[in-house]
Write a protein that holds these residues in place. Sequence first.
Motif, mmCIF file in Angstrom:
data_model
loop_
_atom_site.group_PDB
_atom_site.id
_atom_site.type_symbol
_atom_site.label_atom_id
_atom_site.label_comp_id
_atom_site.label_asym_id
_atom_site.label_seq_id
_atom_site.Cartn_x
_atom_site.Cartn_y
_atom_site.Cartn_z
ATOM 1 N N GLU A 1 -1.311 -5.394 6.951
ATOM 2 C CA GLU A 1 -1.015 -6.801 7.227
ATOM 3 C C GLU A 1 -1.331 -7.152 8.681
ATOM 4 N N GLU A 2 -0.956 -6.257 9.597
ATOM 5 C CA GLU A 2 -1.262 -6.486 10.998
ATOM 6 C C GLU A 2 -2.773 -6.484 11.242
ATOM 7 N N HIS A 3 -3.486 -5.648 10.493
ATOM 8 C CA HIS A 3 -4.943 -5.598 10.613
ATOM 9 C C HIS A 3 -5.577 -6.921 10.212
ATOM 10 N N ALA A 4 -4.887 -7.634 9.352
ATOM 11 C CA ALA A 4 -5.373 -8.945 8.926
ATOM 12 C C ALA A 4 -4.927 -10.044 9.880
ATOM 13 N N ASN A 5 -4.354 -9.639 11.027
ATOM 14 C CA ASN A 5 -3.839 -10.580 12.029
ATOM 15 C C ASN A 5 -2.740 -11.464 11.462
ATOM 16 N N GLU A 6 -1.979 -10.881 10.513
ATOM 17 C CA GLU A 6 -0.869 -11.602 9.900
ATOM 18 C C GLU A 6 0.434 -10.821 10.070
ATOM 19 N N GLY A 7 0.509 -10.034 11.126
ATOM 20 C CA GLY A 7 1.681 -9.188 11.318
ATOM 21 C C GLY A 7 2.975 -9.944 11.481
ATOM 22 N N HIS A 8 2.885 -11.215 11.861
ATOM 23 C CA HIS A 8 4.094 -12.025 12.039
ATOM 24 C C HIS A 8 4.735 -12.395 10.701
ATOM 25 N N VAL A 9 3.985 -12.254 9.612
ATOM 26 C CA VAL A 9 4.487 -12.669 8.298
ATOM 27 C C VAL A 9 5.562 -11.696 7.791
ATOM 28 N N LYS A 10 5.330 -10.388 7.939
ATOM 29 C CA LYS A 10 6.274 -9.348 7.521
ATOM 30 C C LYS A 10 6.529 -9.334 6.022
#
Length: 547
Positions: A149-158
């Motif tokens: 998820e962090e690799h997709a630059n969406e790490g804030h979503v959790k």
Amino acid sequence: MRERKQKRILEVSSSSSESQDYDSSYSDPDYVAGTSYQRSSRKNFNINPCINNPNQATEVGSSRRNNGVVATRRRRILRRRPGASNKSNRGVFSKKRTILSWMIDLGIIFEDMRVWYIRDKEKIIEGTIKRDGVRCNCCHKVITVYGFEEHANEGHVKEPYAHIYLVDWGCHLLGWIYYKGLLRPEELARCGFNLVEPRKDASDLNDDACMICADGGDLICCEKCPSTFHPDCMGMKKIPQGEWLCPFCICKFCGTGGPGDLHECKQCQRRYHLDCINSPRQPSSPDSPTKFCGKSCEEVFSEIQEKHLGVRKELADGYTWSLVQMKLDRDPHSNGEFLHEITIGNSKVSVAWTVMEEIFMPTIDRYTGINITQSVIYNRESNLRRVNFRGFYTAILERNDEFISVASIRVHGTKFAEMPFIGTRERFRGRRMLQKLLAQIESALRMLNVENLVIPSVPELVPMWINKYGFTHIESNLMTELIKYNTLMFPSAVRLHKSLVTHAAASAATKTDEANKNGTGLVRGKGYEKLAFFDLNLEPLKEDDDA
């Protein structure tokens, strides 16, 4: 007066999805493990508690008295030989334990399945499923689900499981886990209600083990419920005459069973009169007058639910710890965030159970045939209070999504919490992993203002718990309080406790906080060497020198 005879037949259905060969000669003469029903309102499955093979059981004589009649009883003790293991249904111990590996082992998903990370219906990155994570197609590295998820630059979503899309099957991973993993009949069976019913020809309707020590013997019986007690365990100098009510059938404040209805506290499970909690000495929130016995229990419950339960707390060096509880009695369709929280929490409970199976020999209640370890992990309720395990949480230590250590905890208000099971997977022992988890548990309990942590220990391991981990023999004033609560105990075990409010405990908590800041996450200092494996069924092994 009737003389009770030793009957050795336990009527159980073979419909249980996990039942194994069972030696009926170890059964209880008065109780039958009745049909167990699932707690969720969405599905109903008729199941029985898990019955495991007690081939290594040994018998110890005991006796029980009811209305002055003493009958010989027998109990069994499970012991594991040093180096012995039960690998028949546990797979290879060296395998990684993650949510993805759990699903692969169940045949729900397969390795090398194609996945996308999708956000707002847009594919961001691609990868393939592996046992220990997702292999990203852009960097060709296997990373954790949260790392993907962090690799997709969406790490804030959790919420990675809600956004990972199974390409070949056309669905999101989260829904697949829920419907194919958690709603399996075998999984729902483990979440069932442990219904224990007296046999039709039973000589009495009372339990055959003491609520305090879990052993047989000369027991006094409550007039309103099946619970029984040793007079010595209750601190009685003489047997009470006339009608006697146990601590679970009286109000915790006025000490009587009437008048008026008794309500059970949602947190400590003690009972109370509404008139008693509404008195000036015990103020209660007007929003929940029938759920909690007082403000302190209400605050503990709220703190656990809002700040600890299901929260993935990050530590240094890729470690995380979390507190989870099986919640199949809730509707997960209210919103996406809640669906992710409850599905992943329930999945972690399921994986934690596989870890406990790997760590512990089966712990079966001799009188009911109930699998104690499994029932604790799944916080299964029962109509028989001694085996009612409602309120248990599971604490899990992970690194890169891999399960390392697991513990079972139940908080009885602010006075004390109990921890009957705690252990580390074999491949991680000798690395202070359990100590890392224990430090986080103690820190969380202090945040809840819990004063003591209580554990049962086999006699051989008592010196270890005292000398290395700061536990002491339970004090008389705490024992006086403890006998009023439903706590899990094992025959021949020794109760120990650790004060969480002493100067020493406060000093250790400070060191823990400092260690977390500097990246160690451990309480350093003299006396904290290698953590021995805690298992009530395991004979202690010699410690290695590679601590």
